[in-house]
Design a protein around this motif. Structure first.
Motif, PDB file in Angstrom:
ATOM      1  N   ASP A 137       0.815  -1.212   0.000  1.00  0.00           N
ATOM      2  CA  ASP A 137       0.000   0.000   0.000  1.00  0.00           C
ATOM      3  C   ASP A 137       0.851   1.264   0.000  1.00  0.00           C
ATOM      4  O   ASP A 137       0.381   2.331  -0.422  1.00  0.00           O
ATOM      5  CB  ASP A 137      -0.941   0.012   1.210  1.00  0.00           C
ATOM      6  CG  ASP A 137      -2.072  -1.004   1.083  1.00  0.00           C
ATOM      7  OD1 ASP A 137      -2.268  -1.526  -0.031  1.00  0.00           O
ATOM      8  OD2 ASP A 137      -2.739  -1.289   2.103  1.00  0.00           O
ATOM      9  N   MET A 138       2.092   1.178   0.466  1.00  0.00           N
ATOM     10  CA  MET A 138       2.995   2.337   0.404  1.00  0.00           C
ATOM     11  C   MET A 138       3.611   2.496  -0.982  1.00  0.00           C
ATOM     12  O   MET A 138       4.336   3.461  -1.227  1.00  0.00           O
ATOM     13  CB  MET A 138       4.105   2.198   1.452  1.00  0.00           C
ATOM     14  CG  MET A 138       3.677   2.507   2.865  1.00  0.00           C
ATOM     15  SD  MET A 138       5.092   2.621   4.014  1.00  0.00           S
ATOM     16  CE  MET A 138       5.560   0.895   4.135  1.00  0.00           C
ATOM     17  N   GLY A 139       3.341   1.541  -1.859  1.00  0.00           N
ATOM     18  CA  GLY A 139       3.838   1.644  -3.227  1.00  0.00           C
ATOM     19  C   GLY A 139       5.102   0.856  -3.504  1.00  0.00           C
ATOM     20  O   GLY A 139       5.650   0.938  -4.609  1.00  0.00           O
ATOM     21  N   PHE A 140       5.562   0.062  -2.542  1.00  0.00           N
ATOM     22  CA  PHE A 140       6.769  -0.730  -2.787  1.00  0.00           C
ATOM     23  C   PHE A 140       6.430  -1.934  -3.654  1.00  0.00           C
ATOM     24  O   PHE A 140       5.403  -2.582  -3.477  1.00  0.00           O
ATOM     25  CB  PHE A 140       7.388  -1.178  -1.458  1.00  0.00           C
ATOM     26  CG  PHE A 140       7.965  -0.044  -0.669  1.00  0.00           C
ATOM     27  CD1 PHE A 140       9.192   0.501  -1.019  1.00  0.00           C
ATOM     28  CD2 PHE A 140       7.271   0.499   0.403  1.00  0.00           C
ATOM     29  CE1 PHE A 140       9.715   1.569  -0.309  1.00  0.00           C
ATOM     30  CE2 PHE A 140       7.795   1.565   1.125  1.00  0.00           C
ATOM     31  CZ  PHE A 140       9.025   2.102   0.771  1.00  0.00           C
ATOM     32  N   THR A 141       7.331  -2.228  -4.583  1.00  0.00           N
ATOM     33  CA  THR A 141       7.106  -3.329  -5.517  1.00  0.00           C
ATOM     34  C   THR A 141       8.020  -4.517  -5.234  1.00  0.00           C
ATOM     35  O   THR A 141       7.847  -5.578  -5.827  1.00  0.00           O
ATOM     36  CB  THR A 141       7.348  -2.859  -6.962  1.00  0.00           C
ATOM     37  OG1 THR A 141       8.718  -2.423  -7.091  1.00  0.00           O
ATOM     38  CG2 THR A 141       6.428  -1.706  -7.318  1.00  0.00           C
ATOM     39  N   THR A 142       9.002  -4.315  -4.354  1.00  0.00           N
ATOM     40  CA  THR A 142       9.959  -5.369  -4.021  1.00  0.00           C
ATOM     41  C   THR A 142      10.281  -5.322  -2.536  1.00  0.00           C
ATOM     42  O   THR A 142      10.473  -4.232  -1.984  1.00  0.00           O
ATOM     43  CB  THR A 142      11.263  -5.205  -4.826  1.00  0.00           C
ATOM     44  OG1 THR A 142      11.001  -5.340  -6.217  1.00  0.00           O
ATOM     45  CG2 THR A 142      12.302  -6.246  -4.428  1.00  0.00           C
ATOM     46  N   ILE A 143      10.350  -6.488  -1.908  1.00  0.00           N
ATOM     47  CA  ILE A 143      10.875  -6.543  -0.541  1.00  0.00           C
ATOM     48  C   ILE A 143      12.247  -7.214  -0.589  1.00  0.00           C
ATOM     49  O   ILE A 143      12.447  -8.189  -1.313  1.00  0.00           O
ATOM     50  CB  ILE A 143       9.949  -7.295   0.425  1.00  0.00           C
ATOM     51  CG1 ILE A 143       9.657  -8.720  -0.049  1.00  0.00           C
ATOM     52  CG2 ILE A 143       8.654  -6.533   0.644  1.00  0.00           C
ATOM     53  CD1 ILE A 143       8.904  -9.560   0.979  1.00  0.00           C
ATOM     54  N   SER A 144      13.188  -6.644   0.145  1.00  0.00           N
ATOM     55  CA  SER A 144      14.536  -7.190   0.238  1.00  0.00           C
ATOM     56  C   SER A 144      14.754  -7.620   1.679  1.00  0.00           C
ATOM     57  O   SER A 144      14.587  -6.822   2.603  1.00  0.00           O
ATOM     58  CB  SER A 144      15.555  -6.128  -0.179  1.00  0.00           C
ATOM     59  OG  SER A 144      16.867  -6.647  -0.159  1.00  0.00           O
ATOM     60  N   LEU A 145      15.130  -8.883   1.879  1.00  0.00           N
ATOM     61  CA  LEU A 145      15.210  -9.454   3.214  1.00  0.00           C
ATOM     62  C   LEU A 145      16.649  -9.676   3.649  1.00  0.00           C
ATOM     63  O   LEU A 145      17.517 -10.037   2.833  1.00  0.00           O
ATOM     64  CB  LEU A 145      14.473 -10.794   3.258  1.00  0.00           C
ATOM     65  CG  LEU A 145      13.019 -10.809   2.786  1.00  0.00           C
ATOM     66  CD1 LEU A 145      12.481 -12.238   2.807  1.00  0.00           C
ATOM     67  CD2 LEU A 145      12.159  -9.911   3.660  1.00  0.00           C
ATOM     68  N   SER A 146      16.891  -9.485   4.945  1.00  0.00           N
ATOM     69  CA  SER A 146      18.183  -9.878   5.499  1.00  0.00           C
ATOM     70  C   SER A 146      18.339 -11.384   5.311  1.00  0.00           C
ATOM     71  O   SER A 146      17.387 -12.085   4.948  1.00  0.00           O
ATOM     72  CB  SER A 146      18.271  -9.492   6.977  1.00  0.00           C
ATOM     73  OG  SER A 146      17.219 -10.093   7.719  1.00  0.00           O
ATOM     74  N   SER A 147      19.509 -11.906   5.570  1.00  0.00           N
ATOM     75  CA  SER A 147      19.795 -13.315   5.285  1.00  0.00           C
ATOM     76  C   SER A 147      18.788 -14.253   5.940  1.00  0.00           C
ATOM     77  O   SER A 147      18.447 -14.105   7.110  1.00  0.00           O
ATOM     78  CB  SER A 147      21.204 -13.657   5.774  1.00  0.00           C
ATOM     79  OG  SER A 147      21.444 -15.041   5.619  1.00  0.00           O
ATOM     80  N   ILE A 148      18.330 -15.233   5.157  1.00  0.00           N
ATOM     81  CA  ILE A 148      17.400 -16.240   5.669  1.00  0.00           C
ATOM     82  C   ILE A 148      18.139 -17.505   6.089  1.00  0.00           C
ATOM     83  O   ILE A 148      17.539 -18.441   6.617  1.00  0.00           O
ATOM     84  CB  ILE A 148      16.342 -16.609   4.603  1.00  0.00           C
ATOM     85  CG1 ILE A 148      17.024 -17.227   3.376  1.00  0.00           C
ATOM     86  CG2 ILE A 148      15.513 -15.387   4.215  1.00  0.00           C
ATOM     87  CD1 ILE A 148      16.060 -17.808   2.362  1.00  0.00           C
ATOM     88  N   PHE A 149      19.468 -17.556   5.862  1.00  0.00           N
ATOM     89  CA  PHE A 149      20.230 -18.768   6.107  1.00  0.00           C
ATOM     90  C   PHE A 149      20.467 -18.992   7.602  1.00  0.00           C
ATOM     91  O   PHE A 149      20.522 -18.050   8.396  1.00  0.00           O
ATOM     92  CB  PHE A 149      21.576 -18.719   5.380  1.00  0.00           C
ATOM     93  CG  PHE A 149      21.463 -18.359   3.922  1.00  0.00           C
ATOM     94  CD1 PHE A 149      20.398 -18.808   3.146  1.00  0.00           C
ATOM     95  CD2 PHE A 149      22.413 -17.555   3.307  1.00  0.00           C
ATOM     96  CE1 PHE A 149      20.288 -18.485   1.808  1.00  0.00           C
ATOM     97  CE2 PHE A 149      22.312 -17.210   1.973  1.00  0.00           C
ATOM     98  CZ  PHE A 149      21.252 -17.673   1.217  1.00  0.00           C
ATOM     99  N   ASP A 150      20.645 -20.253   7.958  1.00  0.00           N
ATOM    100  CA  ASP A 150      20.898 -20.635   9.345  1.00  0.00           C
ATOM    101  C   ASP A 150      22.161 -19.935   9.856  1.00  0.00           C
ATOM    102  O   ASP A 150      23.233 -20.047   9.247  1.00  0.00           O
ATOM    103  CB  ASP A 150      21.064 -22.156   9.423  1.00  0.00           C
ATOM    104  CG  ASP A 150      21.201 -22.648  10.854  1.00  0.00           C
ATOM    105  OD1 ASP A 150      20.735 -21.945  11.772  1.00  0.00           O
ATOM    106  OD2 ASP A 150      21.761 -23.745  11.037  1.00  0.00           O
ATOM    107  N   ASN A 151      22.025 -19.212  10.962  1.00  0.00           N
ATOM    108  CA  ASN A 151      23.149 -18.467  11.538  1.00  0.00           C
ATOM    109  C   ASN A 151      23.564 -19.045  12.889  1.00  0.00           C
ATOM    110  O   ASN A 151      22.799 -19.780  13.535  1.00  0.00           O
ATOM    111  CB  ASN A 151      22.765 -16.997  11.712  1.00  0.00           C
ATOM    112  CG  ASN A 151      23.243 -16.134  10.549  1.00  0.00           C
ATOM    113  OD1 ASN A 151      24.044 -15.231  10.722  1.00  0.00           O
ATOM    114  ND2 ASN A 151      22.747 -16.409   9.358  1.00  0.00           N
TER     115      ASN A 151
END
Length: 488
Positions: A79-93
Motif C-alpha cells: 500500500d505504500m507503493g513498494f514493488t519489491t521486498i529485500s530481506l536480510s539473510s534467511i540462512f541458518d546463523n
C-alpha cells in the motif's frame, strides 16, 4: 448493413475518443522497482510458537521477527507503493546471529524465522501481490565458529587470518572464504542456484562485493542468470573508487549501492540551505541509510532538525532521480538509531502515519510517470538548496522542484528548456504553472517539493467531445433501428 456499420464504428469512436494519456502499458523492468528492505528479526513477530532465546530488550539478541510477521504485513508494504521486498539473510546463523552475518549453513533456513515451507509461502504471497523478493547473500565469509574451520579437508577453503589484501582479508574478524578455490566457488554458486530453483526468489542483495574477486562474481552472475533470466543482483559495494566500481560493474551486476552519493545526500538534506550536486552517470540503488550505518533520522536529531521535512525532501529526490529507490525498514516512521546494532531497532506500527502517506503519494506518482523511472535527467536550476530538474522519456517530460531552504523560492524556467505554451501540472500538491511569455514561474514554500507533468494547457478537448457526441448519436440510432425491427 447499417447495423453492421454501427457495431464497427462504435468501438472505433470509443477508442479514438480516449485521452492521449491512455498509452500502451510499458513492460516492467527493474528500473520500475521500489525496494523496501527488512531485517527479518526486527520487523514483526507473529509466530510465537518458534520464539526461542528471544530477548526483545537486548539489541544483541533475537527479538522474534519471523516470516509470518512479514506475510501479515505485505499489504502494509504494498500500500505504500513498494514493488519489491529485500530481506536480510534467511540462512541458518550461529547463536545470536539475528543480523544474518554469521552464516552457519548456507543451505538451511534460520529456525528463528520459520520453516522452508513458510518462506516459500512468503514468496508465493508476495508474488500474488505482484511484488518481488530479494534475499541477502554473503559469499565473502562465514560465522566465527563455523564447523568448516575444524574440518582439516576444508583448510584451503579459507584465506589466512593475517592478510592485508582487500579480497583476502577477514572482514570484522570473520573467516574469509577462498572463492578462487574451485570447490568453494562451486559450492557457493550451486547454493545460490538452489534457492532460486527451490523458492522462486527474484534476486540477491550481495554483501561485501569488493572483498570477493571479480572473477568469482563474473562466474556467479552468469550462472544465476542462466537459471532465471531476469534475476536481479544488487551489489552492496562500499568502495568510492571509480576504477573499482567499474570493475565490479562489468562483472554483470544490475545495480550498486553508491556510498559516495549517500554521503552527498545526507549532507544535502540533513538541514536546509545546503548545496546538492550529484553525478548520475551509472545506475544506482539510491538510499539514505541501510544496515551498515546509523539512521538518517539520527543526523537530523543531533542538529535539532525535525526529521519529517528532512525525510520528505530526501525521499522525493530518491524517487525522482535515475536508479532504484531503496528504503530501509522504519524510514517511513523516521525510526531513530545509532551505529550497529542500534540502527536495527524494533519496528513500530503504531506511530504517526503522516510520512507513510507522503511515501504512498510519491510512489504513486513515480509509477504513473515512466519518465521518473527511465528518463534522462537534466538539472535546470540548482542554488543553495533550491533544485529543479527534468526527466524525459519517450516524449513525456516531468519536472521536479525541491525547496530545501528556509524561505519561499521563485524560479523561472525559459521555453528553451521546456516547450512553450504548455503547463506544469503539480501531482503532489495540485500546483499549476502555465507558461507566460515563454517562461514558467515556479514558486515553492520553504521545505516543500513538487513533481510536475508537462502537458497541454487545460481547456476543452474538442476532438474528444466530438467523438463522444458521435458515439451518443450512433447509439441512439442503433436503439431506434432495434425498436423499429421489434415493431415489424
Amino acid at each position: 448493413m447499417k447495423k453492421r456499420l454501427l457495431f464497427i464504428l462504435i468501438p472505433l469512436l470509443l477508442f479514438y475518443g480516449l485521452p492521449s494519456e491512455a498509452a500502451e502499458k510499458e513492460v516492467r523492468t527493474w528500473q520500475d522497482e521500489t525496494i523496501y528492505y527488512i531485517n527479518i528479526d526486527r520487523f514483526n513477530n507473529n509466530d510465537f510458537s518458534i520464539d526461542q532465546d528471544v530477548e526483545a530488550n537486548d539489541p544483541n539478541k533475537y527479538h522474534g521477527g519471523d516470516f509470518q510477521g512479514i506475510i501479515d504485513r505485505l499489504d502494509y508494504i504494498k500500500d505504500m507503493g513498494f514493488t519489491t521486498i529485500s530481506l536480510s539473510s534467511i540462512f541458518d546463523n550461529e547463536d545470536d546471529g539475528y543480523h544474518g552475518n554469521w552464516t552457519k549453513d548456507f543451505q538451511a533456513i534460520e529456525e528463528h524465522f520459520g520453516s522452508l515451507e513458510k518462506f516459500k509461502e512468503l514468496v508465493t504471497e508476495a508474488h500474488k501481490k505482484d511484488m518481488k523478493v530479494l534475499v541477502d547473500f554473503n559469499a565473502n565469509h562465514v560465522g566465527p565458529n563455523h564447523p568448516w574451520l575444524k574440518d582439516a579437508e576444508k583448510k584451503d577453503w579459507f584465506h589466512p587470518e593475517q592478510n592485508t589484501n582487500l579480497e583476502t582479508s577477514w572482514v570484522e574478524g570473520l573467516p574469509d572464504l577462498a572463492q578462487e578455490n574451485p570447490d568453494v566457488q562451486n559450492y557457493l554458486i550451486d547454493t545460490a542456484k538452489y534457492w532460486i530453483e527451490e523458492t522462486d526468489i527474484d534476486g540477491y542483495r550481495l554483501e561485501n562485493v569488493e572483498y570477493v574477486p571479480v572473477a568469482f562474481w563474473q562466474e556467479f552472475t552468469s550462472s544465476l542468470k542462466q537459471v532465471k533470466k531476469d534475476f536481479y543482483l544488487l551489489g552492496d559495494l562500499r568502495s568510492e573508487n571509480e576504477s573499482i566500481i567499474s570493475k565490479y560493474e562489468d562483472a554483470g551486476m544490475d545495480v550498486f549501492f553508491n556510498y559516495s552519493i549517500n554521503k552527498e545526500l545526507r549532507a544535502a538534506f540533513v538541514q536546509p540551505d545546503q548545496p546538492l550536486s550529484i553525478d548520475h552517470s551509472r545506475p544506482v540503488a539510491g538510499f539514505m541509510d541501510n544496515n551498515h550505518m546509523h539512521r538518517f533520522t539520527r543526523d537530523s536529531i543531533e542538529i535539532n532538525q525535525h526529521p519529517g521535512p528532512r525525510w520528505r525532501l530526501a525521499l522525493t529526490y530518491l524517487y525522482t532521480t535515475p536508479g532504484v529507490p531503496f528504503v530501509f525498514y522504519g524510514s517511513e516512521i523516521a525510526l531513530d538509531g545509532g551505529e550497529e546494532p542500534d540502527n536495527l531497532r524494533q519496528m513500530d506500527f503504531r506511530t504517526d502515519k503522516e510520512l507513510i502517506e507522503f511515501i504512498t503519494s510519491i510512489a504513486s506518482v513515480r509509477q504513473q510517470l515512466p519518465s521518473l523511472r527511465k528518463g534522462e535527467m537534466e538539472v535546470l536550476y540548482a542554488k543553495d538548496g533550491m533544485t529543479v530538474y527534468k526527466r524525459e522519456h519517450n516524449g513525456e517530460i516531468s519536472v521536479v522542484a525541491i525547496n530545501n531552504t528556509t524561505k519561499s523560492q521563485s524560479v523561472t524556467i525559459s521555453s528553451s528548456e521546456l516547450e512553450d505554451d504548455k503547463e506544469l501540472r503539480g501531482l503532489l500538491n495540485d500546483d499549476m504553472v502555465r507558461s507566460e511569455n515563454g517562461e514558467y514561474h515556479i514558486i515553492l514554500d520553504r521545505e516543500e517539493a513538487e513533481i510536475y507533468l508537462l502537458a497541454e494547457k487545460t481547456g476543452l478537448n474538442i476532438p474528444f467531445i466530438v467523438a463522444t457526441a458521435g458515439v451518443v448519436v450512433l447509439f441512439i440510432g442503433f436503439l431506434f433501428l432495434l425498436k423499429r425491427k421489434a415493431r415489424k
